[in-house]
Design an enzyme around this catalytic site. Structure first.
Site, PDB file in Angstrom:
ATOM      1  N   ASP A   9      -0.926   6.176  -6.296  1.00  0.00           N
ATOM      2  CA  ASP A   9      -2.464   5.613  -6.577  1.00  0.00           C
ATOM      3  C   ASP A   9      -3.143   6.676  -5.940  1.00  0.00           C
ATOM      4  O   ASP A   9      -3.357   6.869  -4.765  1.00  0.00           O
ATOM      5  CB  ASP A   9      -2.311   4.321  -7.148  1.00  0.00           C
ATOM      6  CG  ASP A   9      -3.626   3.835  -7.917  1.00  0.00           C
ATOM      7  OD1 ASP A   9      -4.037   4.240  -8.667  1.00  0.00           O
ATOM      8  OD2 ASP A   9      -4.677   2.701  -7.743  1.00  0.00           O
ATOM      9  N   GLY A  10      -4.713   6.807  -7.302  1.00  0.00           N
ATOM     10  CA  GLY A  10      -6.097   7.722  -6.830  1.00  0.00           C
ATOM     11  C   GLY A  10      -7.498   7.016  -7.308  1.00  0.00           C
ATOM     12  O   GLY A  10      -6.818   6.358  -8.653  1.00  0.00           O
ATOM     13  N   GLU A  52      -5.075  11.515  -7.214  1.00  0.00           N
ATOM     14  CA  GLU A  52      -4.081  10.486  -8.187  1.00  0.00           C
ATOM     15  C   GLU A  52      -3.373  12.094  -7.336  1.00  0.00           C
ATOM     16  O   GLU A  52      -2.047  11.659  -7.272  1.00  0.00           O
ATOM     17  CB  GLU A  52      -3.594  11.017 -10.155  1.00  0.00           C
ATOM     18  CG  GLU A  52      -4.904   9.623 -10.260  1.00  0.00           C
ATOM     19  CD  GLU A  52      -4.603   8.498  -9.836  1.00  0.00           C
ATOM     20  OE1 GLU A  52      -3.097   7.705  -9.596  1.00  0.00           O
ATOM     21  OE2 GLU A  52      -4.677   7.513 -10.147  1.00  0.00           O
ATOM     22  N   ASP A  74       0.388   4.813 -11.795  1.00  0.00           N
ATOM     23  CA  ASP A  74      -0.531   4.816 -13.008  1.00  0.00           C
ATOM     24  C   ASP A  74      -1.356   5.665 -13.689  1.00  0.00           C
ATOM     25  O   ASP A  74      -1.778   5.845 -14.636  1.00  0.00           O
ATOM     26  CB  ASP A  74      -1.678   3.460 -13.092  1.00  0.00           C
ATOM     27  CG  ASP A  74      -2.310   3.656 -12.181  1.00  0.00           C
ATOM     28  OD1 ASP A  74      -2.664   5.112 -11.433  1.00  0.00           O
ATOM     29  OD2 ASP A  74      -2.975   3.181 -11.298  1.00  0.00           O
ATOM     30  N   HIS A 131      -3.018  -2.007 -12.534  1.00  0.00           N
ATOM     31  CA  HIS A 131      -4.034  -3.011 -12.551  1.00  0.00           C
ATOM     32  C   HIS A 131      -3.598  -3.800 -13.760  1.00  0.00           C
ATOM     33  O   HIS A 131      -4.028  -5.102 -14.104  1.00  0.00           O
ATOM     34  CB  HIS A 131      -5.729  -2.981 -13.000  1.00  0.00           C
ATOM     35  CG  HIS A 131      -5.859  -1.591 -11.981  1.00  0.00           C
ATOM     36  ND1 HIS A 131      -6.308  -1.832 -10.753  1.00  0.00           N
ATOM     37  CD2 HIS A 131      -6.601  -0.911 -12.395  1.00  0.00           C
ATOM     38  CE1 HIS A 131      -7.352  -0.949 -10.238  1.00  0.00           C
ATOM     39  NE2 HIS A 131      -6.943   0.187 -11.661  1.00  0.00           N
ATOM     40  N   ASP A 141      -4.167   0.852  -4.727  1.00  0.00           N
ATOM     41  CA  ASP A 141      -5.278   0.577  -5.031  1.00  0.00           C
ATOM     42  C   ASP A 141      -5.621  -0.127  -3.871  1.00  0.00           C
ATOM     43  O   ASP A 141      -6.847   0.409  -3.409  1.00  0.00           O
ATOM     44  CB  ASP A 141      -4.766  -0.402  -6.402  1.00  0.00           C
ATOM     45  CG  ASP A 141      -6.632  -0.432  -6.930  1.00  0.00           C
ATOM     46  OD1 ASP A 141      -7.191   1.089  -7.617  1.00  0.00           O
ATOM     47  OD2 ASP A 141      -7.446  -0.998  -7.130  1.00  0.00           O
TER      48      ASP A 141
END
Length: 161
Positions: A9-10, A52, A74, A131, A141
């Site tokens: 994640d980023g 990301e 994501d 999320h 995250d």
């Protein structure tokens, strides 16, 4: 061939060109025992998409030998660009969005690294809703948020054009 699962994640505060961070959770089995490694880092003057992409790059760079890798992200930007062949097309078009297009593909410096790393391994990209309660995505995250709030982050000097 070893099997490795990588979650990435980023994110970026004040996207674009704010402080950003990436988080990675790597899972692998060794002699029947599951191992987990968490990694994070960040940059100033960056974007969400660049973070990301950096998460994918750093995760793949940690592999010491050819592996079968599942990457969960994501970022539909990443999943679609790889799975639908967009990134390879951008590269084949000298980092332009189309053969005769004047529009440059963004983040070509990072896409070039990803494509080279993918060639070294057997990689599958899988989209996971962010999320939404996925334990490892939520962990990534949190790591990205820790990274982007650190002091004295280096400037992202890459090509976002």
């Amino acid at each position: 061939m070893k099997k490795v699962t990588i979650y990435t994640d980023g994110g970026c505060i004040r996207n674009p060109k704010g402080p950003g961070g990436y988080g990675i959770v790597m899972l692998y089995s060794n002699n029947g025992e599951i191992h987990k490694k968490e990694i994070y880092g960040g940059y100033n003057n960056t974007t969400n998409n660049r973070m990301e992409l950096m998460a994918v790059i750093v995760g793949l760079e940690k592999l010491k030998e050819r592996c079968s890798v599942e990457i969960y992200t994501d970022s539909q930007y990443i999943v679609n660009a790889v799975n639908k062949g967009w990134a390879n097309n951008w590269k084949n078009n000298n980092w332009h969005k189309g053969k005769n297009s004047k529009s440059k593909a963004k983040n070509s410096d990072l896409w070039d690294k990803i494509l080279k790393l993918i060639d070294k391994h057997q990689v599958k990209f899988i989209w996971v809703k962010g999320h939404a309660g996925n334990y490892y995505n939520e962990c990534c995250d949190r790591l990205a948020n820790i990274a982007m709030k650190e002091k004295n982050l280096p400037d992202d000097l890459g090509d976002e054009s």
